[in-house]
Design an enzyme around this catalytic site. Structure first.
Site, PDB file in Angstrom:
ATOM      1  N   TYR A 253      -3.243   8.915   6.622  1.00 51.22           N
ATOM      2  CA  TYR A 253      -3.630   7.534   6.337  1.00 51.22           C
ATOM      3  C   TYR A 253      -4.357   7.520   4.995  1.00 51.22           C
ATOM      4  CZ  TYR A 253      -1.962   6.072  10.838  1.00 51.22           C
ATOM      5  OH  TYR A 253      -1.151   5.834  11.908  1.00 51.22           O
TER       6      TYR A 253
ATOM      7  N   HIS B 145       0.821  -1.217   0.000  1.00 52.34           N
ATOM      8  CA  HIS B 145       0.000   0.000   0.000  1.00 52.34           C
ATOM      9  C   HIS B 145       0.856   1.270   0.000  1.00 52.34           C
ATOM     10  CE1 HIS B 145      -4.195   0.663  -0.206  1.00 52.34           C
ATOM     11  NE2 HIS B 145      -4.470   0.913   1.053  1.00 52.34           N
TER      12      HIS B 145
END
Length: 186
Positions: free
Chosen positions: A64, A19
């Site tokens: 995030y 990610h």
């Protein structure tokens, strides 16, 4: 000025996970062009510099992944830049095998929550993007476990090559050569 955004998650435990491939590309660009990406502003780590004669801001959102749009919108608004013309977003794509990249001039989020957030917060799908392949999740695996996991050593070698291609593609795109980049790398 061009803004190049690499998507990822800020905690150290996420470094070099699938990610965080966007962060890895930003770090590689920063190393190659001697740009320090340490300024904490706009809910991101930012670094300004020059790449091949063009002013650039490298951005690693620290919100995030799922809230990346908050940081990106803040950057674009602060500098009064048009995301459709002056921004490239680099992120992971599970539909591409490791080592592959795909360049798009615009498009939907394709299920990627970081891109969904950027589209929602900037109000546009028209920004350029570079997807870096991280491979499909193995059958029976949870998607989060897959994208937050690390590459095998074999896949990591392929991904390092893809990071180089993503850097080269970003430079071509900033130079107005997106079609050329697509012809080379897609």
């Amino acid at each position: 000025m061009y803004v190049i955004v690499g998507l990822g998650n800020p905690d150290k435990k996420y470094e070099h996970t699938r990610h965080n491939i966007g962060f890895d590309v930003i770090d590689a660009l920063a190393d190659k062009y001697n740009i320090s990406v340490t300024d904490k502003k706009h809910k991101a780590l930012c670094g300004s510099g020059v790449i091949e004669g063009m002013k650039v801001l490298l951005v690693k959102p620290q919100t995030y992944m799922n809230l990346s749009g908050e940081s990106v919108a803040e950057v674009m608004n602060f500098y009064k830049l048009d995301p459709d013309e002056e921004m490239i977003v680099i992120f992971d794509d599970i539909s591409l095998e490791p080592g592959r990249i795909r360049i798009r001039k615009k498009g939907s989020a394709g299920g990627h929550n970081g891109i969904k957030s950027i589209i929602a917060m900037t109000g546009t799908q028209g920004f350029s993007r570079i997807k870096v392949g991280v491979g499909e999740k193995p059958q029976g695996w949870d998607l989060a476990d897959h994208v937050l996991g690390r590459f095998s050593s074999e896949d990591r070698a392929k991904v390092e090559e893809a990071i180089g291609h993503a850097m080269d593609a970003a430079v071509l795109m900033m130079q107005g050569e997106t079609d050329k980049a697509m012809n080379i790398y897609n």
